[in-house]
Design an enzyme around this catalytic site. Structure first.
Site, PDB file in Angstrom:
ATOM      1  N   HIS A  75      47.122  47.252  32.125  1.00 31.71           N
ATOM      2  CA  HIS A  75      46.254  47.390  33.194  1.00 31.71           C
ATOM      3  C   HIS A  75      46.302  48.755  33.827  1.00 31.71           C
ATOM      4  CE1 HIS A  75      44.328  44.429  36.352  1.00 31.71           C
ATOM      5  NE2 HIS A  75      44.005  45.639  36.275  1.00 31.71           N
ATOM      6  N   LYS A 130      44.861  41.458  30.649  1.00 29.18           N
ATOM      7  CA  LYS A 130      45.786  42.527  30.888  1.00 29.18           C
ATOM      8  C   LYS A 130      47.113  42.393  31.493  1.00 29.18           C
ATOM      9  CE  LYS A 130      41.301  44.440  33.043  1.00 29.18           C
ATOM     10  NZ  LYS A 130      40.696  43.168  33.796  1.00 29.18           N
TER      11      LYS A 130
HETATM   12  P1  NAD Z   1      31.454  44.792  40.625  1.00 27.61           P
HETATM   13  O1  NAD Z   1      31.135  46.219  40.520  1.00 27.61           O
HETATM   14  O2  NAD Z   1      31.172  43.813  39.458  1.00 27.61           O
HETATM   15  O3  NAD Z   1      30.994  44.167  42.153  1.00 27.61           O
HETATM   16  C1  NAD Z   1      31.099  43.051  42.617  1.00 27.61           C
HETATM   17  C2  NAD Z   1      30.406  42.784  43.868  1.00 27.61           C
HETATM   18  O4  NAD Z   1      29.001  42.959  43.570  1.00 27.61           O
HETATM   19  C3  NAD Z   1      30.408  41.370  44.518  1.00 27.61           C
HETATM   20  O5  NAD Z   1      30.546  41.617  45.808  1.00 27.61           O
HETATM   21  C4  NAD Z   1      28.996  40.625  43.988  1.00 27.61           C
HETATM   22  O6  NAD Z   1      28.583  39.793  45.008  1.00 27.61           O
HETATM   23  C5  NAD Z   1      28.131  42.019  44.114  1.00 27.61           C
HETATM   24  N1  NAD Z   1      27.098  41.646  43.163  1.00 27.61           N
HETATM   25  C6  NAD Z   1      27.087  41.234  41.688  1.00 27.61           C
HETATM   26  N2  NAD Z   1      26.032  41.152  41.293  1.00 27.61           N
HETATM   27  C7  NAD Z   1      25.053  41.638  42.384  1.00 27.61           C
HETATM   28  C8  NAD Z   1      23.661  41.771  41.778  1.00 27.61           C
HETATM   29  N3  NAD Z   1      23.031  41.514  40.882  1.00 27.61           N
HETATM   30  N4  NAD Z   1      22.902  42.124  43.042  1.00 27.61           N
HETATM   31  C9  NAD Z   1      23.691  42.335  44.279  1.00 27.61           C
HETATM   32  N5  NAD Z   1      25.041  42.187  44.475  1.00 27.61           N
HETATM   33  C10 NAD Z   1      25.904  41.769  43.302  1.00 27.61           C
HETATM   34  O7  NAD Z   1      32.689  44.754  41.180  1.00 27.61           O
HETATM   35  P2  NAD Z   1      34.179  44.431  40.508  1.00 27.61           P
HETATM   36  O8  NAD Z   1      34.716  43.098  40.652  1.00 27.61           O
HETATM   37  O9  NAD Z   1      35.052  45.658  40.996  1.00 27.61           O
HETATM   38  O10 NAD Z   1      34.274  45.041  38.785  1.00 27.61           O
HETATM   39  C11 NAD Z   1      33.901  44.006  37.964  1.00 27.61           C
HETATM   40  C12 NAD Z   1      35.063  43.802  36.972  1.00 27.61           C
HETATM   41  O11 NAD Z   1      35.763  44.709  36.755  1.00 27.61           O
HETATM   42  C13 NAD Z   1      36.027  42.871  37.933  1.00 27.61           C
HETATM   43  O12 NAD Z   1      35.820  41.544  38.239  1.00 27.61           O
HETATM   44  C14 NAD Z   1      37.320  42.823  36.770  1.00 27.61           C
HETATM   45  O13 NAD Z   1      37.110  42.127  35.830  1.00 27.61           O
HETATM   46  C15 NAD Z   1      37.072  44.369  36.304  1.00 27.61           C
HETATM   47  N6  NAD Z   1      37.990  45.229  37.000  1.00 27.61           N
HETATM   48  C16 NAD Z   1      39.103  45.927  36.471  1.00 27.61           C
HETATM   49  C17 NAD Z   1      39.835  46.802  37.409  1.00 27.61           C
HETATM   50  C18 NAD Z   1      41.004  47.449  36.374  1.00 27.61           C
HETATM   51  O14 NAD Z   1      41.771  47.900  37.049  1.00 27.61           O
HETATM   52  N7  NAD Z   1      40.828  47.389  35.151  1.00 27.61           N
HETATM   53  C19 NAD Z   1      39.791  47.040  38.371  1.00 27.61           C
HETATM   54  C20 NAD Z   1      38.583  46.603  39.152  1.00 27.61           C
HETATM   55  C21 NAD Z   1      37.865  45.410  38.481  1.00 27.61           C
END
Ligand code: NAD
Length: 325
Positions: free
Chosen positions: A121, A88
């Site tokens: 982004h 992004k």
């Molecule tokens: P997510 O919803 O994937 O949650 C991540 C959290 O959940 C971590 O703390 C992890 O330890 C926990 N987790 C993961 N798998 C689990 C499981 N099986 N059981 C229990 N807990 C678990 O959060 P995120 O990182 O906010 O979103 C995913 C991805 O989305 C990001 O890494 C990024 O690539 C993208 N993203 C994009 C934007 C944007 O503005 N475009 C913003 C936020 C995130």
């Protein structure tokens, strides 16, 4: 169906990918290598995550060890699975003269010669500071400095990346219906994907339906709700964890699945791509395993009742006084 067909290129994009936000630099190479080894073929990165050099190394390591072939990981053939690297453009690089240099640097950091999907982004043009400053508020004044750079100019530059065969697909993130509608009036290439925050506390059913009806694929981020915003907002701290929500837990028990799988399945079942992030290999495997079972009508009805229109990634918390979407 494990893939979504993107518009224009008809590339097939995996419905489950691996998120790279907040993966520390020291872990990123191994995390990406493990993710590919475990079976992820879609990686969701961004310049602002600050880990593209290490992400690139992880990809390279997986390729050099023969876990995936270069051509399989980033397939150009639209009839084969698209195994995508997504990244992004950050807000400080929206100006038409800044997009290409910013993209070139990302490509170099990743060690690739093209990306599968390049997203704007946020629809938030911020003043350029220097090549290494990617942020929201100005560090000295703590104010947001908006740059006079319309999205149209930025989008034209993304379209040029397509023409130059540097980005196979282009798309947007954190845009609302009005912003997308405007973009559709002038674009040469329609966005292939919209990436937005989406989980049972923020369901946005009309946005998802409308965007999909335009032929634009929807990609959900933060599928597990407040958990990734705990250190960032008070609201996330005071909201009961979605992964422990009793409706979600009961549905998980009913299907002999985990709450995380229920949350991912809820999106995937609507043809929405998910990109969960974890460093734990068991969880990474568990998160990938959401394609061969279904939530039933009753489950979907109960989950619909959890909507609170609760957004955690809100520009208000970064200093913009008006929410943009
Ligand atoms: P997510 O919803 O994937 O949650 C991540 C959290 O959940 C971590 O703390 C992890 O330890 C926990 N987790 C993961 N798998 C689990 C499981 N099986 N059981 C229990 N807990 C678990 O959060 P995120 O990182 O906010 O979103 C995913 C991805 O989305 C990001 O890494 C990024 O690539 C993208 N993203 C994009 C934007 C944007 O503005 N475009 C913003 C936020 C995130």
């Amino acid at each position: 169906m494990s893939h979504i067909t993107l518009n224009r290129t008809h590339d097939l994009m995996p419905k489950v990918g691996y998120g790279l936000w907040k993966i520390p630099n020291e872990d990123a190479e191994e995390a990406v290598y493990n993710a590919i080894k475990i079976g992820y073929r879609l990686l969701d990165g961004a310049a602002v995550y600050g880990n593209e050099v290490e992400v690139g190394r992880g990809i390279k390591k997986a390729i050099s060890e023969g876990i995936v072939k270069r051509e399989d990981l980033f397939a150009r053939n639209s009839h084969r699975k698209l195994n995508a690297v997504v990244t992004k453009l950050w807000n400080n690089f929206h100006h038409k003269d800044r997009v290409r240099p910013a993209f070139d640097r990302q490509l170099k950091d990743l060690g690739l010669d093209y990306v599968d999907l390049y997203l704007i982004h946020f629809p938030v043009p911020l003043a350029y500071v220097n090549d290494n400053t990617l942020g929201w508020a100005d560090e000295k004044t703590n104010e947001l400095i908006i740059e006079n750079s319309p999205i149209q100019d930025t989008w034209r530059e993304l379209e040029k990346l397509v023409d130059a065969k540097l980005a196979r697909n282009i798309g947007i993130s954190n845009f609302n219906v009005q912003t997308i509608l405007d973009l559709l009036t002038y674009c040469k290439y329609k966005p292939a994907v919209l990436q937005v925050e989406l989980h049972p506390y923020l369901q946005q059913p009309r946005l998802v339906k409308w965007v999909q009806a335009q032929g634009i694929a929807v990609m959900a981020y933060s599928s597990f709700g407040p958990v990734s915003y705990l250190e960032m907002t008070e609201e996330a701290k005071s909201t009961p964890p979605l992964l422990e929500n009793k409706v979600i837990v009961a549905i998980a028990n009913k299907h002999n699945k985990t709450p995380s799988q229920v949350l991912l399945r809820w999106s995937v079942q609507k043809d929405v791509i998910v990109i969960p992030k974890s460093l734990n290999p068991d969880r990474m495997r568990n998160n990938l395993d959401v394609l061969d079972w279904s939530l039933d009508e009753e489950d979907l009805k109960e989950i619909a009742g959890l909507d609170q229109k609760l957004r955690f990634n809100d520009t208000v918390s970064y200093g913009l006084s008006l929410p943009l979407w």
